[in-house]
Design an enzyme around this catalytic site. Structure first.
Site, PDB file in Angstrom:
ATOM      1  N   LYS A  33       1.751   2.106  -5.130  1.00  0.00           N
ATOM      2  CA  LYS A  33       2.247   1.529  -6.389  1.00  0.00           C
ATOM      3  C   LYS A  33       1.300   1.850  -7.546  1.00  0.00           C
ATOM      4  O   LYS A  33       1.735   2.180  -8.646  1.00  0.00           O
ATOM      5  CB  LYS A  33       2.404  -0.004  -6.248  1.00  0.00           C
ATOM      6  CG  LYS A  33       3.423  -0.397  -5.187  1.00  0.00           C
ATOM      7  CD  LYS A  33       3.489  -1.895  -4.986  1.00  0.00           C
ATOM      8  CE  LYS A  33       2.268  -2.494  -4.311  1.00  0.00           C
ATOM      9  NZ  LYS A  33       2.054  -2.111  -2.915  1.00  0.00           N
ATOM     10  N   ASP A  87       0.810  -1.221   0.000  1.00  0.00           N
ATOM     11  CA  ASP A  87       0.000   0.000   0.000  1.00  0.00           C
ATOM     12  C   ASP A  87       0.847   1.277   0.000  1.00  0.00           C
ATOM     13  O   ASP A  87       0.446   2.296   0.565  1.00  0.00           O
ATOM     14  CB  ASP A  87      -0.973   0.012   1.195  1.00  0.00           C
ATOM     15  CG  ASP A  87      -1.845  -1.224   1.210  1.00  0.00           C
ATOM     16  OD1 ASP A  87      -2.192  -1.709   0.120  1.00  0.00           O
ATOM     17  OD2 ASP A  87      -2.182  -1.701   2.310  1.00  0.00           O
ATOM     18  N   GLN A 126       1.992  -6.100  -3.144  1.00  0.00           N
ATOM     19  CA  GLN A 126       2.427  -6.186  -1.749  1.00  0.00           C
ATOM     20  C   GLN A 126       3.717  -5.373  -1.555  1.00  0.00           C
ATOM     21  O   GLN A 126       3.914  -4.410  -2.281  1.00  0.00           O
ATOM     22  CB  GLN A 126       2.608  -7.645  -1.296  1.00  0.00           C
ATOM     23  CG  GLN A 126       1.301  -8.431  -1.177  1.00  0.00           C
ATOM     24  CD  GLN A 126       0.796  -8.982  -2.488  1.00  0.00           C
ATOM     25  OE1 GLN A 126       1.503  -9.658  -3.204  1.00  0.00           O
ATOM     26  NE2 GLN A 126      -0.453  -8.700  -2.813  1.00  0.00           N
ATOM     27  N   ALA A 143      -7.406  -1.223   0.684  1.00  0.00           N
ATOM     28  CA  ALA A 143      -8.155  -1.086  -0.569  1.00  0.00           C
ATOM     29  C   ALA A 143      -8.819  -2.403  -0.971  1.00  0.00           C
ATOM     30  O   ALA A 143      -9.670  -2.430  -1.844  1.00  0.00           O
ATOM     31  CB  ALA A 143      -7.205  -0.614  -1.683  1.00  0.00           C
ATOM     32  N   GLY A 154      -4.578  -4.382  -3.806  1.00  0.00           N
ATOM     33  CA  GLY A 154      -5.569  -3.348  -4.119  1.00  0.00           C
ATOM     34  C   GLY A 154      -4.787  -2.110  -4.509  1.00  0.00           C
ATOM     35  O   GLY A 154      -4.168  -1.472  -3.651  1.00  0.00           O
ATOM     36  N   HIS A 155      -4.733  -1.812  -5.785  1.00  0.00           N
ATOM     37  CA  HIS A 155      -3.944  -0.683  -6.279  1.00  0.00           C
ATOM     38  C   HIS A 155      -4.888   0.430  -6.739  1.00  0.00           C
ATOM     39  O   HIS A 155      -5.673   0.237  -7.667  1.00  0.00           O
ATOM     40  CB  HIS A 155      -3.022  -1.138  -7.422  1.00  0.00           C
ATOM     41  CG  HIS A 155      -1.996  -2.155  -6.979  1.00  0.00           C
ATOM     42  ND1 HIS A 155      -1.094  -2.736  -7.832  1.00  0.00           N
ATOM     43  CD2 HIS A 155      -1.736  -2.675  -5.752  1.00  0.00           C
ATOM     44  CE1 HIS A 155      -0.316  -3.574  -7.140  1.00  0.00           C
ATOM     45  NE2 HIS A 155      -0.703  -3.557  -5.884  1.00  0.00           N
TER      46      HIS A 155
HETATM   47  P1  GDP Z   1      -0.817   0.324  -3.531  1.00  0.00           P
HETATM   48  O1  GDP Z   1      -1.392  -0.956  -3.036  1.00  0.00           O
HETATM   49  O2  GDP Z   1       0.657   0.415  -3.282  1.00  0.00           O
HETATM   50  O3  GDP Z   1      -1.161   0.625  -4.965  1.00  0.00           O
HETATM   51  O4  GDP Z   1      -1.474   1.478  -2.645  1.00  0.00           O
HETATM   52  P2  GDP Z   1      -3.043   1.624  -2.272  1.00  0.00           P
HETATM   53  O5  GDP Z   1      -3.788   2.045  -3.472  1.00  0.00           O
HETATM   54  O6  GDP Z   1      -3.503   0.413  -1.554  1.00  0.00           O
HETATM   55  O7  GDP Z   1      -2.969   2.761  -1.174  1.00  0.00           O
HETATM   56  C1  GDP Z   1      -2.421   4.013  -1.453  1.00  0.00           C
HETATM   57  C2  GDP Z   1      -3.500   5.086  -1.215  1.00  0.00           C
HETATM   58  O8  GDP Z   1      -2.870   6.343  -1.136  1.00  0.00           O
HETATM   59  C3  GDP Z   1      -4.515   5.193  -2.328  1.00  0.00           C
HETATM   60  O9  GDP Z   1      -5.746   5.577  -1.769  1.00  0.00           O
HETATM   61  C4  GDP Z   1      -3.954   6.313  -3.208  1.00  0.00           C
HETATM   62  O10 GDP Z   1      -4.954   7.002  -3.933  1.00  0.00           O
HETATM   63  C5  GDP Z   1      -3.355   7.209  -2.161  1.00  0.00           C
HETATM   64  N1  GDP Z   1      -2.181   7.982  -2.571  1.00  0.00           N
HETATM   65  C6  GDP Z   1      -1.169   7.626  -3.410  1.00  0.00           C
HETATM   66  N2  GDP Z   1      -0.214   8.585  -3.422  1.00  0.00           N
HETATM   67  C7  GDP Z   1      -0.627   9.550  -2.579  1.00  0.00           C
HETATM   68  C8  GDP Z   1      -0.056  10.794  -2.140  1.00  0.00           C
HETATM   69  O11 GDP Z   1       1.046  11.187  -2.498  1.00  0.00           O
HETATM   70  N3  GDP Z   1      -0.793  11.512  -1.227  1.00  0.00           N
HETATM   71  C9  GDP Z   1      -1.999  11.103  -0.764  1.00  0.00           C
HETATM   72  N4  GDP Z   1      -2.638  11.862   0.103  1.00  0.00           N
HETATM   73  N5  GDP Z   1      -2.565   9.943  -1.171  1.00  0.00           N
HETATM   74  C10 GDP Z   1      -1.879   9.178  -2.042  1.00  0.00           C
HETATM   75  P1  IMO Z   2      -0.936  -4.225  -2.215  1.00  0.00           P
HETATM   76  O1  IMO Z   2      -0.450  -4.797  -3.544  1.00  0.00           O
HETATM   77  C1  IMO Z   2      -0.988  -4.677   2.110  1.00  0.00           C
HETATM   78  C2  IMO Z   2      -1.127  -8.768   3.694  1.00  0.00           C
HETATM   79  C3  IMO Z   2      -2.386  -9.230   4.398  1.00  0.00           C
HETATM   80  C4  IMO Z   2      -1.795 -10.196   5.417  1.00  0.00           C
HETATM   81  C5  IMO Z   2      -0.652 -10.839   4.624  1.00  0.00           C
HETATM   82  C6  IMO Z   2      -1.009 -12.203   4.032  1.00  0.00           C
HETATM   83  O2  IMO Z   2      -2.218  -3.511  -2.303  1.00  0.00           O
HETATM   84  O3  IMO Z   2       0.161  -3.448  -1.570  1.00  0.00           O
HETATM   85  P2  IMO Z   2      -2.502 -12.929   1.944  1.00  0.00           P
HETATM   86  O4  IMO Z   2      -3.953 -12.741   1.682  1.00  0.00           O
HETATM   87  O5  IMO Z   2      -1.593 -12.343   0.923  1.00  0.00           O
HETATM   88  O6  IMO Z   2      -2.154 -14.369   2.256  1.00  0.00           O
HETATM   89  O7  IMO Z   2      -2.248 -12.129   3.327  1.00  0.00           O
HETATM   90  O8  IMO Z   2      -0.320  -9.941   3.592  1.00  0.00           O
HETATM   91  N1  IMO Z   2      -1.327  -8.238   2.319  1.00  0.00           N
HETATM   92  C7  IMO Z   2      -1.238  -6.951   1.989  1.00  0.00           C
HETATM   93  N2  IMO Z   2      -1.046  -5.851   2.762  1.00  0.00           N
HETATM   94  N3  IMO Z   2      -1.094  -4.544   0.777  1.00  0.00           N
HETATM   95  C8  IMO Z   2      -1.261  -5.628  -0.010  1.00  0.00           C
HETATM   96  O9  IMO Z   2      -1.244  -5.552  -1.357  1.00  0.00           O
HETATM   97  C9  IMO Z   2      -1.382  -6.899   0.587  1.00  0.00           C
HETATM   98  N4  IMO Z   2      -1.582  -8.152   0.132  1.00  0.00           N
HETATM   99  C10 IMO Z   2      -1.536  -8.975   1.191  1.00  0.00           C
HETATM  100  O10 IMO Z   2      -3.059  -8.148   5.010  1.00  0.00           O
HETATM  101  O11 IMO Z   2      -1.205  -9.475   6.469  1.00  0.00           O
HETATM  102 MG    MG Z   3      -2.936  -1.643  -1.808  1.00  0.00          MG
END
Ligand code: GDP
Ligand code: IMO
Ligand code: MG
Length: 428
Positions: free
Chosen positions: A16, A13, A226, A301, A40-41
């Site tokens: 990415k 999270d 991840q 997400a 969840g991206h």
């Molecule tokens: P990922 O799994 O690495 O793709 O990240 P997620 O989408 O799960 O979580 C990142 C969250 O931060 C999302 O809601 C993005 O829209 C938000 N986000 C990304 N970059 C920024 C930033 O620079 N500032 C803020 N406030 N939000 C951001």
């Molecule tokens: P993105 O790509 C954050 C965590 C789960 C749990 C552990 C194992 O959005 O960054 P699993 O279902 O993979 O066997 O769970 O890994 N986890 C994540 N945490 N971002 C993710 O993906 C994750 N995918 C799995 O919460 O702790």
């Molecule tokens: Mg994510």
């Protein structure tokens, strides 16, 4: 732009999705190489938010090819739902631009049931807090050489025989050990065959697609899921996911040679978050943690769970640098730190009476470290509108410079908000 790997440096999270979407402008093909719909991206385009679980985050750019590599585990029903959602938003998700490796393993209904049953039967201390998407059990079958691959979806007889063989073992666990319902071959086969015809047209030779792109002089981006500290080998085992999340797996997980990778971008969130269980040395169960959680809207997400929040951990980042060899850091969510009087950065750990600067390798060693912090001045200014390095407040620039010092890697992208244009490029 050459061939770039984008991966998370912390516990997932990191942002990415936003960075992959942004860099997609400069490349032609985007490949997911590991994980599944545990990811969840998030990508924000104007007032439209897209959360991608399986489909590469480059899909919103018309004309770019999106590939799901052999290292991914694919839930066919989730794939179909995601395709439908995107089609509903006028995104082109035709098989000509969205392809799945025939070698990717398929998440079956019994994988999901086992994932959930195992978690339910664990003690509170040993629960991993998985996403319940069947990721671990699917990778287990792959390694046990009894897995179902995407190509099998086009071969109903083979599929049925494999389901039959798998259920002998799975039902012994599901019904025998965990006291749940046994699954029938018919029910599982029918459930998968109900969606298979919509997946099959997307099956492809992903390696050949990438080779063809290179032959045409195109650039390829590899999108990690991840984060490094959730890696099955290098993460905080056993509180990890079931795949290699590190940059090296971009090659094996998409079927290309590692010598083709030119640039590796580590995505670093300006503080640290973690979803699910497991050690988190800089976690702040206090006002500072609440501030980051609320201001950063830190909710998963995929599962909607509240993310645990804490200070930036440079030990975690240095470990990520040794494991991934990043050429660049993209620093995200810097805007969330605005308004904090002081910022802490963990630079070392107290451990077993001494001080260490790399993560301990004993099982759960990370649960027994004490962070050593240095303090930096915070800033009050709203930086969400900053578009140049010079417009950032001096303490913000100092914080970034300190991250560069502590990691030895240049921060070449700075993200100050979720939107595409809320990004400062430093010679990217
Ligand atoms: P990922 O799994 O690495 O793709 O990240 P997620 O989408 O799960 O979580 C990142 C969250 O931060 C999302 O809601 C993005 O829209 C938000 N986000 C990304 N970059 C920024 C930033 O620079 N500032 C803020 N406030 N939000 C951001
Ligand atoms: P993105 O790509 C954050 C965590 C789960 C749990 C552990 C194992 O959005 O960054 P699993 O279902 O993979 O066997 O769970 O890994 N986890 C994540 N945490 N971002 C993710 O993906 C994750 N995918 C799995 O919460 O702790
Ligand atoms: Mg994510």
């Amino acid at each position: 732009m050459s061939n770039v790997v984008v991966m998370g440096a912390q516990w997932g999270d990191e942002g990415k999705g936003k960075i992959v979407d942004l860099l997609t402008r400069k490349c032609d093909v985007i490949v997911r190489f590991q994980g599944g719909n545990n990811a969840g991206h998030t990508v924000l385009v104007g007032d439209k938010q897209y959360i991608l679980h399986l489909i590469p985050s480059g899909i919103l750019h018309p004309g770019k090819k999106c590939l799901i590599g052999n290292g991914v585990v694919l839930d066919p029903a989730v794939f179909c739902r995601e395709v439908e959602t995107l089609r509903g938003k006028d995104v082109d998700v035709s098989p000509a631009r969205l392809m799945i490796s025939r070698k990717a393993h398929v998440i079956m209904p019994y994988h999901k049931a086992l994932d959930v049953a195992r978690e339910c039967h664990k003690t509170n201390e040993s629960k991993i807090g998985t996403t319940g998407r069947g990721i671990g059990p699917c990778y287990e079958d792959k390694m046990s050489r009894i897995g179902i691959r995407a190509a099998d979806l086009a071969m109903p007889e083979l599929l049925r025989a494999k389901i039959e063989a798998a259920l002998l073992e799975k039902n012994a666990l599901l019904a025998g050990l965990y006291g749940g319902e046994a699954m029938t071959v018919d029910a599982v086969f029918d459930e998968v065959m109900a969606v298979a015809p919509r997946v099959v047209p997307h099956l492809a030779d992903v390696t050949a697609e990438i080779e063809a792109a290179w032959a045409a002089g195109q650039h390829v981006m590899f999108e990690g899921a991840q984060g490094t500290h959730l890696d099955i080998d290098h993460g905080t085992y056993p509180f990890v996911t079931s795949s290699n999340t590190v940059s090296g797996n971009a090659a094996a997980g998409s079927g290309i040679a590692p010598t083709r990778l030119d640039r590796i971008v580590a995505i670093v969130k300006a503080y640290t978050t973690r979803v699910g269980a497991g050690p988190f040395p800089t976690e702040q169960l206090n006002e500072a943690g609440d501030y980051l959680q609320q201001k950063g809207h830190e909710f998963g997400a995929t599962t909607g769970r509240k993310r645990r929040c804490g200070w930036l951990d440079a030990v975690v980042l240095r470990e990520a640098v040794r494991l991934n060899g990043p050429t660049d850091i993209a620093l995200t969510k810097l805007d969330v730190l605005s308004g904090l009087k002081e910022l802490q950065i963990c630079t070392a750990y107290g451990y077993q009476g001494g001080t260490i600067t790399v993560a301990p390798q004993e099982q759960n060693g990370m649960a027994h470290v004490t962070p050593v912090y240095e303090t930096m001045p915070g800033w009050d200014d709203d930086i969400t509108g900053c578009t140049t390095w010079e417009s950032l407040p001096a303490p913000t620039r100092a914080y970034i410079a300190r991250i560069e010092e502590l990691t030895g890697v240049r921060v070449s992208l700075v993200s100050v908000g979720p939107e595409r244009d809320q990004t400062i490029s430093r010679g990217w």
